[in-house]
Design a protein around this motif. Structure first.
Motif, PDB file in Angstrom:
ATOM      1  N   TRP A  25       0.834  -1.208   0.000  1.00 37.67           N
ATOM      2  CA  TRP A  25       0.000   0.000   0.000  1.00 37.67           C
ATOM      3  C   TRP A  25       0.868   1.257   0.000  1.00 37.67           C
ATOM      4  CZ3 TRP A  25      -0.730   4.138   3.279  1.00 37.67           C
ATOM      5  CH2 TRP A  25      -1.816   4.950   2.974  1.00 37.67           C
ATOM      6  N   LEU A  26       1.952   1.234   0.786  1.00 38.74           N
ATOM      7  CA  LEU A  26       2.857   2.388   0.824  1.00 38.74           C
ATOM      8  C   LEU A  26       3.525   2.640  -0.516  1.00 38.74           C
ATOM      9  CD1 LEU A  26       4.541   1.926   4.322  1.00 38.74           C
ATOM     10  CD2 LEU A  26       3.001   3.781   3.617  1.00 38.74           C
ATOM     11  N   ALA A  27       3.652   1.623  -1.331  1.00 38.78           N
ATOM     12  CA  ALA A  27       4.213   1.792  -2.672  1.00 38.78           C
ATOM     13  C   ALA A  27       3.144   2.233  -3.666  1.00 38.78           C
ATOM     14  CB  ALA A  27       4.863   0.491  -3.146  1.00 38.78           C
ATOM     15  N   ILE A  29      -0.032   5.951  -7.379  1.00 37.51           N
ATOM     16  CA  ILE A  29      -1.296   6.247  -8.053  1.00 37.51           C
ATOM     17  C   ILE A  29      -1.610   7.734  -7.952  1.00 37.51           C
ATOM     18  CG2 ILE A  29      -3.805   5.955  -7.898  1.00 37.51           C
ATOM     19  CD1 ILE A  29      -3.281   3.023  -7.161  1.00 37.51           C
ATOM     20  N   THR A  30      -1.414   8.305  -6.773  1.00 31.29           N
ATOM     21  CA  THR A  30      -1.702   9.722  -6.565  1.00 31.29           C
ATOM     22  C   THR A  30      -0.862  10.600  -7.497  1.00 31.29           C
ATOM     23  OG1 THR A  30      -2.265   9.258  -4.268  1.00 31.29           O
ATOM     24  CG2 THR A  30      -1.811  11.549  -4.832  1.00 31.29           C
ATOM     25  N   VAL A  31       0.435  10.305  -7.592  1.00 24.16           N
ATOM     26  CA  VAL A  31       1.321  11.097  -8.449  1.00 24.16           C
ATOM     27  C   VAL A  31       0.948  10.931  -9.918  1.00 24.16           C
ATOM     28  CG1 VAL A  31       3.705  11.300  -9.274  1.00 24.16           C
ATOM     29  CG2 VAL A  31       3.238  11.177  -6.819  1.00 24.16           C
ATOM     30  N   ILE A  40       1.429   1.915 -15.826  1.00 21.59           N
ATOM     31  CA  ILE A  40       2.532   2.684 -15.240  1.00 21.59           C
ATOM     32  C   ILE A  40       2.768   2.272 -13.793  1.00 21.59           C
ATOM     33  CG2 ILE A  40       3.268   5.007 -14.551  1.00 21.59           C
ATOM     34  CD1 ILE A  40       1.608   6.025 -17.013  1.00 21.59           C
ATOM     35  N   VAL A  41       1.699   2.201 -13.010  1.00 19.89           N
ATOM     36  CA  VAL A  41       1.827   1.994 -11.563  1.00 19.89           C
ATOM     37  C   VAL A  41       2.320   0.593 -11.207  1.00 19.89           C
ATOM     38  CG1 VAL A  41       0.528   1.866  -9.398  1.00 19.89           C
ATOM     39  CG2 VAL A  41       0.170   3.781 -10.962  1.00 19.89           C
ATOM     40  N   VAL A  42       1.793  -0.424 -11.842  1.00 20.40           N
ATOM     41  CA  VAL A  42       2.157  -1.798 -11.461  1.00 20.40           C
ATOM     42  C   VAL A  42       3.649  -2.077 -11.651  1.00 20.40           C
ATOM     43  CG1 VAL A  42       1.796  -4.253 -11.977  1.00 20.40           C
ATOM     44  CG2 VAL A  42      -0.166  -2.726 -11.707  1.00 20.40           C
ATOM     45  N   ALA A  56       5.683  -0.014  -9.036  1.00 15.99           N
ATOM     46  CA  ALA A  56       5.536  -0.555  -7.682  1.00 15.99           C
ATOM     47  C   ALA A  56       6.212  -1.928  -7.554  1.00 15.99           C
ATOM     48  CB  ALA A  56       4.061  -0.657  -7.306  1.00 15.99           C
ATOM     49  N   ALA A  57       5.972  -2.810  -8.505  1.00 10.17           N
ATOM     50  CA  ALA A  57       6.457  -4.190  -8.395  1.00 10.17           C
ATOM     51  C   ALA A  57       7.969  -4.319  -8.539  1.00 10.17           C
ATOM     52  CB  ALA A  57       5.768  -5.074  -9.437  1.00 10.17           C
TER      53      ALA A  57
END
Length: 76
Positions: free
Chosen positions: A20-22, A27-29, A53-55, A58-59
């Motif tokens: 969640w911290l990642a 997502i917000t940015v 982009i996010v996955v 983050a991963a």
């Protein structure tokens, strides 16, 4: 020959928090940066772009970095 003991795997709750911290700030940015440019696109396409982009970020970058930080914190 020195052997290092592997760090204990964090609990499922701690891994969820790390994920969640990642994900949340990423997502917000991304929404803040791309939101206006993608606002007129259909929801499914906006979601596809956002997750594309996010996955990976983050991963492959953020979760491993946060897991290392967590391991360092646990070792202290």
């Amino acid at each position: 020959m020195a052997t290092s003991t592997p760090a204990a795997v964090p609990s499922v709750h701690r891994r969820a928090l790390i994920t969640w911290l990642a994900v949340y700030p990423t997502i917000t940015v991304v929404l803040g940066l791309l939101g206006p440019a993608t606002a007129r696109l259909p929801l499914m396409l906006r979601t596809l772009i956002l997750t594309a982009i996010v996955v990976p970020v983050a991963a492959y970058a953020l979760v491993p970095l946060l897991m290392k930080a967590n391991a360092a914190l646990v070792r202290r």
